[in-house]
Design an enzyme around this catalytic site. Structure first.
Site, short mmCIF file in Angstrom:
data_model
loop_
_atom_site.label_atom_id
_atom_site.label_comp_id
_atom_site.label_asym_id
_atom_site.label_seq_id
_atom_site.Cartn_x
_atom_site.Cartn_y
_atom_site.Cartn_z
N ASN A 44 74.92 182.52 76.24
CA ASN A 44 74.16 181.48 75.54
C ASN A 44 74.22 180.16 76.31
O ASN A 44 73.95 179.11 75.76
CB ASN A 44 74.72 181.28 74.14
CG ASN A 44 74.72 182.56 73.33
OD1 ASN A 44 73.73 183.28 73.32
ND2 ASN A 44 75.83 182.86 72.68
N HIS A 130 73.57 183.41 60.38
CA HIS A 130 74.77 183.77 61.15
C HIS A 130 75.96 184.04 60.24
O HIS A 130 76.11 183.42 59.19
CB HIS A 130 75.09 182.60 62.09
CG HIS A 130 76.11 182.89 63.13
ND1 HIS A 130 77.43 182.60 62.95
CD2 HIS A 130 75.99 183.46 64.34
CE1 HIS A 130 78.10 182.96 64.04
NE2 HIS A 130 77.25 183.49 64.90
N GLU A 179 68.49 178.58 59.94
CA GLU A 179 68.72 178.28 61.36
C GLU A 179 67.40 177.90 61.99
O GLU A 179 66.36 178.41 61.58
CB GLU A 179 69.29 179.52 62.06
CG GLU A 179 70.63 179.90 61.51
CD GLU A 179 71.18 181.21 62.10
OE1 GLU A 179 70.71 181.65 63.16
OE2 GLU A 179 72.08 181.76 61.46
N SER A 183 69.86 183.83 65.82
CA SER A 183 70.67 184.17 67.00
C SER A 183 70.39 185.55 67.57
O SER A 183 70.53 185.76 68.76
CB SER A 183 72.15 184.04 66.66
OG SER A 183 72.46 184.82 65.51
N ASP A 208 71.08 174.97 60.95
CA ASP A 208 71.98 175.30 62.06
C ASP A 208 71.14 175.39 63.33
O ASP A 208 70.32 176.30 63.48
CB ASP A 208 72.69 176.62 61.75
CG ASP A 208 73.68 177.02 62.83
OD1 ASP A 208 73.71 176.37 63.89
OD2 ASP A 208 74.42 178.00 62.61
N HIS A 211 71.20 177.57 68.53
CA HIS A 211 70.46 178.09 69.68
C HIS A 211 69.29 177.21 70.07
O HIS A 211 68.46 177.61 70.89
CB HIS A 211 70.01 179.52 69.41
CG HIS A 211 71.16 180.45 69.24
ND1 HIS A 211 71.85 181.00 70.30
CD2 HIS A 211 71.80 180.87 68.12
CE1 HIS A 211 72.84 181.73 69.84
NE2 HIS A 211 72.85 181.67 68.52
N LYS A 242 77.00 176.33 73.47
CA LYS A 242 75.88 177.14 73.98
C LYS A 242 75.06 176.32 74.98
O LYS A 242 75.50 176.15 76.10
CB LYS A 242 75.11 177.71 72.80
CG LYS A 242 76.01 178.73 72.07
CD LYS A 242 75.49 179.29 70.78
CE LYS A 242 76.53 180.25 70.21
NZ LYS A 242 76.28 180.62 68.82
C1 LIG Z 1 77.32 180.88 67.82
C2 LIG Z 1 76.82 180.43 66.52
C3 LIG Z 1 77.62 179.66 65.68
C4 LIG Z 1 79.07 179.41 65.95
O1 LIG Z 1 79.29 178.51 66.98
P1 LIG Z 1 80.65 178.62 67.82
O2 LIG Z 1 80.82 177.29 68.43
O3 LIG Z 1 80.41 179.73 68.80
O4 LIG Z 1 81.73 178.97 66.86
C5 LIG Z 1 77.06 179.16 64.53
N1 LIG Z 1 75.80 179.44 64.18
C6 LIG Z 1 75.00 180.21 64.95
C7 LIG Z 1 73.61 180.47 64.52
C8 LIG Z 1 75.49 180.74 66.14
O5 LIG Z 1 74.74 181.54 66.87
#
Ligand SMILES: *Cc1c(COP(=O)(O)O)cnc(C)c1O
Length: 385
Positions: A44, A130, A179, A183, A208, A211, A242
């Site tokens: 990512n 997620h 989101e 993801s 969220d 990504h 990411k």
């Molecule tokens: C990876 C991810 C997270 C968590 O983030 P980390 O810093 O890896 O713990 C939260 N939400 C989504 C949609 C993700 O893909």
């Protein structure tokens, strides 16, 4: 008592067993596993910042000044100037009043929902949210409602029924969670419509952008900013691990919400602060995202995505840096992933419970660090029968 061995054998039998793959080189477009060299389409690290000279230097410099550990939780004596500076930079970057950082995105989700919701409140999630958001919702004690992926009518049904039972004049908080980029599917939420619904029913919205940070919107600020909706999203969540290439979760919101998190988010209160050098490096990463260099990296990423779309004869443009290659059976996904590995590509098979039982897939991610020739090579390998 159930034996661990038989439980694991069942996973093996269903092609759902997982083990760890160790990389013997740094994260990047080309990686080494033992004596195999592979083109990496699994990470990512969308802009290729995880091993960039600029961030390496920022990390070294910060370690020289701040050392390695933070020594205590943030509320005891673990808040160091780099934490404050990162949060100020994040709030400015996202156009929010305030920000709070956590060790990871996962702990940001768990801490946030636990802090703002309690038993009797209602949290309404997209079905493909997620795992950290689902865990967070469950842990919060609030009533959990789920709408089918991106299904606005069902979301409205849930909001209407919730508000019939708990009118806005009462004390019940209603939180919608989605989101900006999903993801495992790479598609986007219909954010404008969701914002309109949450306003109509007097709910809060947590978005969220894990990504989307670095990938979408002006300066890589995300989908809300791309659509001009930032001010109407109550809680902006994301991760610096990411697109930003470092580590750490964040939440940007109004001052009262951030103060609520500082006072109630257990994953924030009862956990040692992340290393200050990580915070300093993440701040440098945000500068890159918002700079001309960030624009150049995004241009390169999006040109790779268009190239892959054309090479695979897909009608629709990709909506993010994630391309799901859905095959159905877990065994089929594993087989394809192994075949690609034999051809020199690392493309992981994603299976239940990360995705639905009958929707196993390859999850292909592109990065600005790839070359056009590497993208062409992947497309050629995917097109082979
Ligand atoms: C990876 C991810 C997270 C968590 O983030 P980390 O810093 O890896 O713990 C939260 N939400 C989504 C949609 C993700 O893909």
């Amino acid at each position: 008592m159930r034996a661990f061995e038989s439980q694991l054998e069942e996973l093996q039998h269903n092609d759902l067993f997982r083990d760890l793959r160790v990389l013997d080189s740094a994260q990047g477009p080309e990686i080494r596993i033992g004596d195999e060299t592979l083109l990496n389409f699994s990470s990512n690290d969308y802009l290729g910042l995880a091993n960039s000279p600029t961030l390496r230097e920022a990390f070294h410099t910060a370690i020289d000044i701040w050392g390695t550990g933070s020594g205590a939780s943030r509320l005891v004596s673990g808040t160091l100037a780099p934490h404050r500076d990162l949060e100020a930079a994040l709030a400015a970057f996202k156009g929010a009043e305030a920000a709070l950082t956590f060790s990871t995105g996962y702990t940001a989700a768990v801490g946030t929902l636990g802090a703002i919701l309690t038993k009797g409140d209602v949290v309404i999630l997209d079905k493909l949210s997620h795992a950290c958001l689902i865990d967070a919702a469950r842990l919060s004690g609030a009533t959990l409602r789920v709408f089918p992926h991106n299904h606005l009518d069902k979301l409205e049904d849930l909001l209407r029924k919730t508000r019939e039972k708990h009118p806005p004049s009462g004390d019940t908080r209603v939180l919608v969670v989605t989101e900006s980029v999903f993801s495992m599917d790479g598609d986007r939420a219909p954010l404008a419509e969701i914002v309109a619904l949450k306003e109509k029913y007097d709910a809060l919205l947590l978005l969220d952008e894990a990504h989307a940070l670095g990938v979408l919107g002006p300066g890589g600020r995300g989908l809300a900013e791309e659509l001009g909706l930032s001010a109407r999203v109550d809680l902006h969540m994301g991760t610096l691990s990411k697109g930003a290439g470092v580590s750490g979760g964040y939440l940007c919101a109004s001052r009262p919400i951030i103060d609520t998190l500082i006072n109630h988010a257990r994953s924030f209160i009862f956990s040692t602060a992340p290393p200050p050098a990580v915070a300093a490096t993440a701040r440098r990463a945000l500068e890159i995202l918002g700079s001309e260099e960030g624009d150049r990296l995004r241009e390169r990423l999006w040109s790779h995505l268009a190239r892959l779309q054309t090479a695979l004869d897909r009608k629709e443009p990709l909506e993010s840096a994630i391309l799901p290659w859905i095959v159905g059976e877990p065994a089929r996904a594993l087989e394809l992933s192994q075949k690609l590995r034999a051809d020199g590509f690392l493309v992981p098979a994603i299976r239940y419970p990360t995705v639905a039982r009958d929707a196993a897939r390859l999850r292909i991610t592109l990065s600005a660090a790839h070359t056009a020739a590497q993208v062409d090579a992947l497309a050629a390998a995917l097109r082979e029968p």
